[in-house]
Scaffold this motif. Structure first.
Motif, PDB file in Angstrom:
ATOM      1  N   LEU A  19       0.823  -1.212   0.000  1.00  0.00           N
ATOM      2  CA  LEU A  19       0.000   0.000   0.000  1.00  0.00           C
ATOM      3  C   LEU A  19       0.856   1.261   0.000  1.00  0.00           C
ATOM      4  CD1 LEU A  19      -2.791  -1.062   2.527  1.00  0.00           C
ATOM      5  CD2 LEU A  19      -2.817  -1.169   0.032  1.00  0.00           C
ATOM      6  N   GLY A  20       2.083   1.132   0.451  1.00  0.00           N
ATOM      7  CA  GLY A  20       2.967   2.288   0.475  1.00  0.00           C
ATOM      8  C   GLY A  20       3.305   2.779  -0.914  1.00  0.00           C
ATOM      9  N   ILE A  21       3.617   1.861  -1.823  1.00  0.00           N
ATOM     10  CA  ILE A  21       3.975   2.263  -3.179  1.00  0.00           C
ATOM     11  C   ILE A  21       2.766   2.848  -3.907  1.00  0.00           C
ATOM     12  CG2 ILE A  21       3.546   0.020  -4.289  1.00  0.00           C
ATOM     13  CD1 ILE A  21       6.092   0.501  -5.915  1.00  0.00           C
ATOM     14  N   GLN A  22       1.576   2.343  -3.575  1.00  0.00           N
ATOM     15  CA  GLN A  22       0.361   2.919  -4.159  1.00  0.00           C
ATOM     16  C   GLN A  22       0.180   4.361  -3.683  1.00  0.00           C
ATOM     17  OE1 GLN A  22      -3.771   2.234  -2.636  1.00  0.00           O
ATOM     18  NE2 GLN A  22      -3.971   0.997  -4.494  1.00  0.00           N
ATOM     19  N   TYR A  23       0.383   4.582  -2.388  1.00  0.00           N
ATOM     20  CA  TYR A  23       0.228   5.935  -1.827  1.00  0.00           C
ATOM     21  C   TYR A  23       1.222   6.910  -2.456  1.00  0.00           C
ATOM     22  CZ  TYR A  23       0.902   9.812   1.407  1.00  0.00           C
ATOM     23  OH  TYR A  23       1.059  11.060   1.947  1.00  0.00           O
ATOM     24  N   GLN A  24       2.465   6.477  -2.641  1.00  0.00           N
ATOM     25  CA  GLN A  24       3.490   7.365  -3.189  1.00  0.00           C
ATOM     26  C   GLN A  24       3.077   7.935  -4.538  1.00  0.00           C
ATOM     27  OE1 GLN A  24       7.122   5.057  -3.207  1.00  0.00           O
ATOM     28  NE2 GLN A  24       6.976   4.662  -0.997  1.00  0.00           N
ATOM     29  N   ALA A  25       2.369   7.143  -5.320  1.00  0.00           N
ATOM     30  CA  ALA A  25       1.991   7.582  -6.668  1.00  0.00           C
ATOM     31  C   ALA A  25       0.899   8.638  -6.657  1.00  0.00           C
ATOM     32  CB  ALA A  25       1.552   6.377  -7.497  1.00  0.00           C
ATOM     33  N   ILE A  26       0.088   8.677  -5.595  1.00  0.00           N
ATOM     34  CA  ILE A  26      -1.049   9.599  -5.551  1.00  0.00           C
ATOM     35  C   ILE A  26      -1.031  10.445  -4.277  1.00  0.00           C
ATOM     36  CG2 ILE A  26      -2.540   8.169  -7.010  1.00  0.00           C
ATOM     37  CD1 ILE A  26      -3.860   7.093  -4.474  1.00  0.00           C
ATOM     38  N   ALA A  27       0.133  10.557  -3.661  1.00  0.00           N
ATOM     39  CA  ALA A  27       0.241  11.201  -2.343  1.00  0.00           C
ATOM     40  C   ALA A  27      -0.289  12.630  -2.342  1.00  0.00           C
ATOM     41  CB  ALA A  27       1.692  11.180  -1.880  1.00  0.00           C
ATOM     42  N   ALA A  28       0.036  13.400  -3.358  1.00  0.00           N
ATOM     43  CA  ALA A  28      -0.387  14.811  -3.369  1.00  0.00           C
ATOM     44  C   ALA A  28      -1.907  14.920  -3.383  1.00  0.00           C
ATOM     45  CB  ALA A  28       0.208  15.521  -4.584  1.00  0.00           C
ATOM     46  N   GLU A  29      -2.574  14.076  -4.163  1.00  0.00           N
ATOM     47  CA  GLU A  29      -4.039  14.113  -4.229  1.00  0.00           C
ATOM     48  C   GLU A  29      -4.665  13.636  -2.924  1.00  0.00           C
ATOM     49  OE1 GLU A  29      -5.642  12.666  -8.241  1.00  0.00           O
ATOM     50  OE2 GLU A  29      -3.562  11.972  -8.227  1.00  0.00           O
ATOM     51  N   ILE A  30      -4.101  12.600  -2.347  1.00  0.00           N
ATOM     52  CA  ILE A  30      -4.617  12.076  -1.075  1.00  0.00           C
ATOM     53  C   ILE A  30      -4.448  13.115   0.027  1.00  0.00           C
ATOM     54  CG2 ILE A  30      -4.209  10.386   0.747  1.00  0.00           C
ATOM     55  CD1 ILE A  30      -5.658   9.117  -1.540  1.00  0.00           C
ATOM     56  N   ASN A  31      -3.273  13.695   0.115  1.00  0.00           N
ATOM     57  CA  ASN A  31      -3.010  14.678   1.175  1.00  0.00           C
ATOM     58  C   ASN A  31      -3.914  15.894   1.049  1.00  0.00           C
ATOM     59  OD1 ASN A  31      -1.026  12.962   2.065  1.00  0.00           O
ATOM     60  ND2 ASN A  31       0.674  14.117   1.172  1.00  0.00           N
ATOM     61  N   ILE A  57     -10.767  10.048   0.669  1.00  0.00           N
ATOM     62  CA  ILE A  57      -9.664   9.223   0.178  1.00  0.00           C
ATOM     63  C   ILE A  57     -10.137   8.300  -0.941  1.00  0.00           C
ATOM     64  CG2 ILE A  57      -8.111   7.334   0.832  1.00  0.00           C
ATOM     65  CD1 ILE A  57      -8.076   8.721   3.675  1.00  0.00           C
ATOM     66  N   LEU A  58     -11.287   7.684  -0.737  1.00  0.00           N
ATOM     67  CA  LEU A  58     -11.822   6.746  -1.721  1.00  0.00           C
ATOM     68  C   LEU A  58     -12.214   7.446  -3.019  1.00  0.00           C
ATOM     69  CD1 LEU A  58     -13.870   4.602   0.784  1.00  0.00           C
ATOM     70  CD2 LEU A  58     -12.008   3.744  -0.661  1.00  0.00           C
ATOM     71  N   ARG A  59     -12.635   8.687  -2.943  1.00  0.00           N
ATOM     72  CA  ARG A  59     -12.942   9.433  -4.167  1.00  0.00           C
ATOM     73  C   ARG A  59     -11.698   9.571  -5.037  1.00  0.00           C
ATOM     74  NH1 ARG A  59     -15.189  15.027  -4.057  1.00  0.00           N
ATOM     75  NH2 ARG A  59     -15.701  14.474  -6.224  1.00  0.00           N
ATOM     76  N   LEU A 100     -10.812   6.014  -6.424  1.00  0.00           N
ATOM     77  CA  LEU A 100     -11.762   5.503  -7.415  1.00  0.00           C
ATOM     78  C   LEU A 100     -11.367   5.919  -8.827  1.00  0.00           C
ATOM     79  CD1 LEU A 100     -14.406   4.009  -8.063  1.00  0.00           C
ATOM     80  CD2 LEU A 100     -15.640   6.154  -7.607  1.00  0.00           C
ATOM     81  N   ARG A 101     -10.753   7.069  -8.954  1.00  0.00           N
ATOM     82  CA  ARG A 101     -10.343   7.553 -10.276  1.00  0.00           C
ATOM     83  C   ARG A 101      -9.261   6.657 -10.899  1.00  0.00           C
ATOM     84  NH1 ARG A 101     -10.963  12.818  -7.606  1.00  0.00           N
ATOM     85  NH2 ARG A 101      -8.723  13.040  -7.249  1.00  0.00           N
ATOM     86  N   TYR A 102      -8.584   5.896 -10.078  1.00  0.00           N
ATOM     87  CA  TYR A 102      -7.500   5.034 -10.556  1.00  0.00           C
ATOM     88  C   TYR A 102      -7.898   3.558 -10.608  1.00  0.00           C
ATOM     89  CZ  TYR A 102      -4.501   9.097  -9.796  1.00  0.00           C
ATOM     90  OH  TYR A 102      -3.926  10.341  -9.859  1.00  0.00           O
ATOM     91  N   LEU A 103      -9.087   3.238 -10.188  1.00  0.00           N
ATOM     92  CA  LEU A 103      -9.446   1.831 -10.012  1.00  0.00           C
ATOM     93  C   LEU A 103      -9.401   1.042 -11.317  1.00  0.00           C
ATOM     94  CD1 LEU A 103     -10.299  -0.479  -8.199  1.00  0.00           C
ATOM     95  CD2 LEU A 103     -12.679   0.301  -8.394  1.00  0.00           C
TER      96      LEU A 103
END
Length: 397
Positions: free
Chosen positions: A19-31, A249-251, A254-257
């Protein structure tokens, strides 16, 4: 095993899911999404919940979605929304995670377990019909490991006997059955957003989707103390609301699902390629099914030894699930014994889940497959691994 396999190092770290590598790719949007919720102090049933419900409903090709606090709550409240409870029976799979049965039990109904199809790991339709009684009110098919259940014959059985169908889609976000999204194939469907799911939150979360507006309205009250408007409670409801932070977070995710699911499908195809001739039974897809490969589950006679070997090489394999529901102490009151569900029981001793996530690399997959093949070569048991479906001859759904 493919003759094109590359030479790999003798030891790598291959996590079961990363899950860490997934977060790194979208960190700015999640934060940004998290920060916005905090700044607006919109924490309980906030705007992000409503927007995520709308977006997830559209993703599932249904008009209504109601966010709740977990997949287990989604199963329970979906049943309650259809007035299924004490004295009723709900048919579901013996090989699923225990939450499939717990959702039924928490609604006050009795889970009636049946065996599964040996190819898809989903409900055996012939077993369903044998299990129907005058108390049966619903069938709860589980789209296990991300593969859709045999929905057409299940729905035909339900129509014949006047039963509801509620999908357990907790592992199948985005899967398709004959071109249609799971979640749109029945009266209602339950999803889980547990962190490790294809669409996972950073905590617990769940959703019920439905085509029925009255059911959606009842679900909205069930999750929120039974109130239609603040402080006016029409019945004894629950506190089972989806957290606004998780919805935000899920929104984003979802854009990447669709992209992530496509990557899982590609990874599954690589496993198929590199495990050919390895001596293990690999999973496949039935005709008309499009799995999202939440889990990639092989079978082998030497499961425990192979698992230990993989772990010793830094490969994190797991078992889903080692003890069937009917053999769990929690469900001893159902009166089942060993031997009641032969496919489920036989597979519980042979199944092994390999690392599977969107960011898994081809080199990691080759390393896992090579490690398996090397183990099998040394520990041959005479097992016939290439069943007809492995060679592309798939039964139809």
């Amino acid at each position: 095993m493919s003759t094109q396999m590359l030479t790999s190092p003798k030891h790598q770290n291959v996590p079961f899911v990363d899950l860490g590598i997934q977060y790194q790719a979208i960190a700015a949007e999640i934060n940004h999404a998290i920060s916005k919720v905090i700044q607006e102090a919109d924490f309980i049933l906030g705007r992000e919940v409503r927007l995520f419900e709308e977006e997830f409903a559209a993703f599932c090709d249904v008009p209504y979605a109601v966010g709740v606090d977990s997949g287990t709550s989604a199963l329970e409240l979906a049943l309650r929304a259809f007035d299924i409870g004490p004295g009723d029976e709900v048919i579901t799979a013996a090989n699923s995670f225990i939450a499939s049965a717990l959702g039924v039990s928490h609604a006050g109904a009795k889970p009636v377990l049946v065996d599964v199809d040996p190819y898809t790991y989903t409900l055996d339709v012939t077993a369903i019909e044998r299990a129907i009684t005058r108390r049966t009110k619903a069938i709860l098919p589980v789209h296990l490991y991300g593969h859709p259940a045999h929905m057409d014959p299940i729905q035909q059985l339900a129509d014949k006997h006047g039963l509801m169908v509620i999908e357990d889609a907790c592992q199948a976000h985005g899967a398709r059955y004959k071109g249609k999204r799971v979640g749109s194939l029945s009266h209602a469907a339950a999803f889980s957003f547990y962190p490790g799911k294809n669409l996972g939150a950073y905590g617990d979360g769940g959703m019920v989707v439905t085509n029925d507006k009255k059911v959606a309205n009842r679900l909205e009250m069930l999750r929120n103390y039974g109130q239609k408007e603040k402080y006016k409670h029409l019945f004894r409801g629950y506190n089972r609301r989806l957290d606004t932070m998780q919805a935000a977070i899920l929104r984003v995710k979802l854009r990447y699902l669709e992209k992530w699911n496509a990557a899982r499908r590609w990874n599954a195809s690589l496993y198929q390629k590199h495990l050919e001739g390895s001596g293990v039974v690999v999973p496949g897809e039935a005709g008309g099914a499009e799995s999202v490969w939440h889990l990639y589950v092989i079978r082998t006679e030497q499961r425990d030894q192979l698992k230990d070997h993989l772990v010793s090489k830094g490969i994190n394999a797991s078992i889903h699930y080692p003890v069937p529901i009917h053999l769990q102490p929690a469900y001893q009151d159902l009166g089942h014994k060993r031997g009641d569900f032969p496919v489920t029981e036989a597979y519980a001793e042979k199944i092994l889940s390999l690392p599977m996530y969107a960011e898994l690399t081809g080199r990691q997959i080759e390393f896992v497959a090579q490690t398996i093949s090397e183990f099998q070569a040394v520990n041959r048991t005479g097992q016939v691994a290439c069943e007809p479906h492995v060679r592309g001859i798939s039964p139809s759904l």
